[in-house]
Enzyme design. Sequence first.
Site, mmCIF file in Angstrom:
data_model
loop_
_atom_site.group_PDB
_atom_site.id
_atom_site.type_symbol
_atom_site.label_atom_id
_atom_site.label_comp_id
_atom_site.label_asym_id
_atom_site.label_seq_id
_atom_site.Cartn_x
_atom_site.Cartn_y
_atom_site.Cartn_z
ATOM 1 N N CYS A 234 0.814 -1.226 0.000
ATOM 2 C CA CYS A 234 0.000 0.000 0.000
ATOM 3 C C CYS A 234 0.846 1.274 0.000
ATOM 4 O O CYS A 234 0.351 2.348 -0.329
ATOM 5 C CB CYS A 234 -0.946 -0.015 1.182
ATOM 6 S SG CYS A 234 -1.886 -1.534 1.248
ATOM 7 N N HIS B 17 -3.687 6.505 2.196
ATOM 8 C CA HIS B 17 -3.997 5.178 1.661
ATOM 9 C C HIS B 17 -5.390 4.785 2.152
ATOM 10 O O HIS B 17 -5.746 5.021 3.312
ATOM 11 C CB HIS B 17 -2.961 4.159 2.151
ATOM 12 C CG HIS B 17 -3.382 2.755 1.859
ATOM 13 N ND1 HIS B 17 -3.724 2.360 0.593
ATOM 14 C CD2 HIS B 17 -3.575 1.679 2.671
ATOM 15 C CE1 HIS B 17 -4.085 1.092 0.635
ATOM 16 N NE2 HIS B 17 -4.001 0.655 1.876
ATOM 17 N N ASN C 296 -9.956 -1.016 -0.936
ATOM 18 C CA ASN C 296 -8.506 -0.901 -0.779
ATOM 19 C C ASN C 296 -7.832 -1.436 -2.042
ATOM 20 O O ASN C 296 -7.915 -2.623 -2.341
ATOM 21 C CB ASN C 296 -8.086 -1.716 0.466
ATOM 22 C CG ASN C 296 -6.585 -1.711 0.700
ATOM 23 O OD1 ASN C 296 -5.812 -1.237 -0.127
ATOM 24 N ND2 ASN C 296 -6.180 -2.250 1.832
HETATM 25 N N1 ACO Z 1 -18.862 -9.556 7.565
HETATM 26 C C1 ACO Z 1 -19.364 -9.803 8.782
HETATM 27 N N2 ACO Z 1 -18.600 -10.070 9.846
HETATM 28 C C2 ACO Z 1 -17.279 -10.095 9.671
HETATM 29 C C3 ACO Z 1 -16.680 -9.844 8.431
HETATM 30 C C4 ACO Z 1 -17.522 -9.580 7.355
HETATM 31 N N3 ACO Z 1 -17.057 -9.330 6.118
HETATM 32 N N4 ACO Z 1 -15.338 -9.921 8.566
HETATM 33 C C5 ACO Z 1 -15.078 -10.204 9.854
HETATM 34 N N5 ACO Z 1 -16.262 -10.322 10.520
HETATM 35 C C6 ACO Z 1 -16.458 -10.622 11.938
HETATM 36 C C7 ACO Z 1 -15.299 -11.375 12.533
HETATM 37 O O1 ACO Z 1 -15.413 -12.743 12.277
HETATM 38 C C8 ACO Z 1 -15.447 -11.041 13.998
HETATM 39 O O2 ACO Z 1 -16.463 -11.870 14.526
HETATM 40 P P1 ACO Z 1 -16.286 -12.500 16.009
HETATM 41 O O3 ACO Z 1 -16.221 -11.300 16.909
HETATM 42 O O4 ACO Z 1 -17.517 -13.316 16.147
HETATM 43 O O5 ACO Z 1 -15.019 -13.247 15.955
HETATM 44 C C9 ACO Z 1 -15.996 -9.608 13.979
HETATM 45 O O6 ACO Z 1 -16.529 -9.408 12.657
HETATM 46 C C10 ACO Z 1 -14.972 -8.538 14.270
HETATM 47 O O7 ACO Z 1 -13.809 -8.795 13.547
HETATM 48 P P2 ACO Z 1 -12.564 -7.852 13.616
HETATM 49 O O8 ACO Z 1 -11.446 -8.432 12.785
HETATM 50 O O9 ACO Z 1 -12.271 -7.514 15.024
HETATM 51 O O10 ACO Z 1 -13.154 -6.537 12.894
HETATM 52 P P3 ACO Z 1 -12.532 -5.108 12.788
HETATM 53 O O11 ACO Z 1 -13.431 -4.114 13.353
HETATM 54 O O12 ACO Z 1 -11.075 -5.087 13.223
HETATM 55 O O13 ACO Z 1 -12.531 -4.872 11.204
HETATM 56 C C11 ACO Z 1 -10.977 -4.950 9.361
HETATM 57 C C12 ACO Z 1 -11.803 -5.748 10.353
HETATM 58 C C13 ACO Z 1 -11.947 -4.178 8.493
HETATM 59 C C14 ACO Z 1 -10.169 -5.909 8.515
HETATM 60 C C15 ACO Z 1 -10.031 -3.961 10.117
HETATM 61 O O14 ACO Z 1 -9.400 -4.645 11.158
HETATM 62 C C16 ACO Z 1 -8.988 -3.306 9.234
HETATM 63 O O15 ACO Z 1 -9.292 -2.508 8.378
HETATM 64 N N6 ACO Z 1 -7.696 -3.609 9.505
HETATM 65 C C17 ACO Z 1 -6.543 -2.941 8.850
HETATM 66 C C18 ACO Z 1 -6.320 -3.415 7.456
HETATM 67 C C19 ACO Z 1 -5.069 -2.763 6.904
HETATM 68 O O16 ACO Z 1 -4.718 -1.632 7.184
HETATM 69 N N7 ACO Z 1 -4.319 -3.497 6.066
HETATM 70 C C20 ACO Z 1 -3.067 -2.962 5.575
HETATM 71 C C21 ACO Z 1 -3.163 -2.569 4.171
HETATM 72 S S1 ACO Z 1 -3.619 -3.866 3.064
HETATM 73 C C22 ACO Z 1 -2.205 -4.311 2.136
HETATM 74 O O17 ACO Z 1 -1.099 -3.927 2.420
HETATM 75 C C23 ACO Z 1 -2.412 -5.251 0.972
#
Ligand code: ACO
Length: 343
Positions: free
Chosen positions: A131, A270, A300
């Site tokens: 990214c 980003h 993303n």
């Molecule tokens: N739909 C419904 N529920 C979901 C989904 C979905 N698509 N995805 C995850 N959940 C659930 C999980 O299973 C979890 O359920 P549980 O509590 O029963 O276990 C719950 O939602 C919460 O999951 P979290 O992972 O804690 O959700 P969070 O609020 O952290 O959001 C996300 C997840 C969107 C991925 C976030 O953590 C994020 O954006 N992280 C950073 C990503 C990033 O910056 N990546 C770097 C760049 S990418 C690259 O370099 C290629």
Amino acid sequence: MSDKLTRKFLKQLDRKVWLKKVGIIGVGEYLPEKILTNAQLEKMVDTSDEWITTRTGIKERHLAAEGQAASDLAIKAAQQALANAKFKAEDIELIVVATITGDMSFPSTAAIVQNKLGAKKAVCFDISAACAGFIYGISVAQQFIACSTYKNALVIGVEVLSSITDWQDRNTCVLFGDGAGAAVLAEVAKGGIISTYLGCDGSKVDILNLPAGGSRHPATYATVENRQHFLKMQGNELFKIAVNTMTKAAEVVLKQAGLTFADIDLIIPHQANARIIMAVAKKLGIPEERVYLNIERCGNMSSASTVTALCEAVGEGKVKRGDIILLDAFGAGLVWGACIIEW
Ligand code: ACO
């Protein structure tokens, strides 16, 4: 001043005198026609529009058509950037493609782009900085132009993330999109790139990667069966690191430039997650109206995110001549980069 300090000062002064000012003189983007909405994703995995929207800010994303590879997207963005800069492909001296989803492991996607564009004299290579790829790319190109090695450069950020997305994994498949953005860099009389800051923490490779297909785990029946050719991410782990790292990168690059947040007209971050972006803006004390977002429509797009957002902000008149903009990105590596540009 001691002799040693005087020599150091003169050396720095000398560098400043002969280094050229480098700026972005044209931008372009290409987003594939096909759109995948949250409603369509609801039919593919156990998710909801409500979850995706509130947790990420994403409503839809563009996906490459079957057979469309990174270079196909890159060419369209590059042609627009060249037209915007009033530049001919054959005059380009350096092509840098930032991507983690190039056409093939080798040769570089930049080489494929060079041939398709007819940019015969360009030196070409790819950058793998996820990214932060576009910011790494312009930083490298800037050095070459500033030192007069090359007169200009075409820097492209492109991804076909749909090709490494596990469409059965709701944790990741709702997040990513495909697209390309391009920028032409050359010497400018005024403004241009004021400051860049890059970083890497290689101790966290395990929380975001593509496990198989490289020399560590070459493709086998087992790697395919175990879905190891798809991107794996511990999103929750990354969230906090992303907020803190992007905040720090912005602070460092501003300090290097001798500016404050009050000087920034627009931050173009980003686009990984609207919540990450707004948390960074809040920490930096930058109001929402000075933050550019395209995540709602694009998701993303890794290396392509920052540059497409820049291109759109310019197209919408949100970046005007003389404005000070801040690019800020974070991704797999872990890597980060920030850049301040006077437009
Ligand atoms: N739909 C419904 N529920 C979901 C989904 C979905 N698509 N995805 C995850 N959940 C659930 C999980 O299973 C979890 O359920 P549980 O509590 O029963 O276990 C719950 O939602 C919460 O999951 P979290 O992972 O804690 O959700 P969070 O609020 O952290 O959001 C996300 C997840 C969107 C991925 C976030 O953590 C994020 O954006 N992280 C950073 C990503 C990033 O910056 N990546 C770097 C760049 S990418 C690259 O370099 C290629």
